[in-house]
Motif scaffolding. Structure first.
Motif, PDB file in Angstrom:
ATOM      1  N   GLU A  83       0.837  -1.209   0.000  1.00 54.40           N
ATOM      2  CA  GLU A  83       0.000   0.000   0.000  1.00 54.40           C
ATOM      3  C   GLU A  83       0.868   1.254   0.000  1.00 54.40           C
ATOM      4  OE1 GLU A  83      -2.480  -0.396   3.420  1.00 54.40           O
ATOM      5  OE2 GLU A  83      -3.669  -2.006   2.531  1.00 54.40           O
ATOM      6  N   ASP A  87       0.985   4.043  -2.942  1.00 54.34           N
ATOM      7  CA  ASP A  87       0.787   5.468  -2.649  1.00 54.34           C
ATOM      8  C   ASP A  87       1.939   6.305  -3.193  1.00 54.34           C
ATOM      9  OD1 ASP A  87      -1.579   4.863  -1.410  1.00 54.34           O
ATOM     10  OD2 ASP A  87      -0.787   5.028   0.631  1.00 54.34           O
ATOM     11  N   SER A  90       1.664   6.525  -6.916  1.00 54.14           N
ATOM     12  CA  SER A  90       0.554   7.408  -7.258  1.00 54.14           C
ATOM     13  C   SER A  90       0.962   8.875  -7.105  1.00 54.14           C
ATOM     14  CB  SER A  90      -0.631   7.082  -6.358  1.00 54.14           C
ATOM     15  OG  SER A  90      -1.602   8.032  -6.431  1.00 54.14           O
ATOM     16  N   GLU A  91       1.640   9.204  -6.024  1.00 59.23           N
ATOM     17  CA  GLU A  91       2.107  10.565  -5.801  1.00 59.23           C
ATOM     18  C   GLU A  91       3.132  10.976  -6.854  1.00 59.23           C
ATOM     19  OE1 GLU A  91       3.555  10.987  -1.838  1.00 59.23           O
ATOM     20  OE2 GLU A  91       1.690  10.299  -0.950  1.00 59.23           O
TER      21      GLU A  91
END
Length: 100
Positions: A83, A87, A90-91
């Motif tokens: 996860e 993240d 994604s950032e």
């Protein structure tokens, strides 16, 4: 719940009782209390396995539960790591989009 631990507990309690008797023979309250401690520890004997087969079964069950807990913790740790990695990706892609 091993036999060795059971015997050591009884041995320690009996030694405490004998010491109290040797030092304070007149003090019945401490002697009664220590005698009660020995009787309570003797009740623990009922929880000991009755034979080697049951002792091994209990040992293996205890170890397998420990291994199962470790595997579950490891899986949860891997999921959290995945996860966090998702993240971060994604950032990173969001920041690339805003830069262009």
């Amino acid at each position: 719940k091993s036999l060795v631990a059971f015997v050591r507990n009884i041995q320690t309690s009996v030694a405490d009782l004998l010491s109290e008797i040797a030092l304070n023979y007149e003090s019945k309250s401490d002697i009664n209390r220590l005698t009660g401690v020995i009787w309570e520890k003797c009740k623990w004997e009922k929880t000991l396995p009755k034979d080697n087969k049951n002792a091994i079964r209990s040992f293996l069950l205890e170890k397998s539960l420990s291994i199962k807990d470790t595997i579950e913790e490891f899986r949860a740790m891997v999921e959290r790591s995945d996860e966090i990695e998702t993240d971060k990706e994604s950032e990173l892609s969001k920041s690339e989009i805003t830069e262009h």
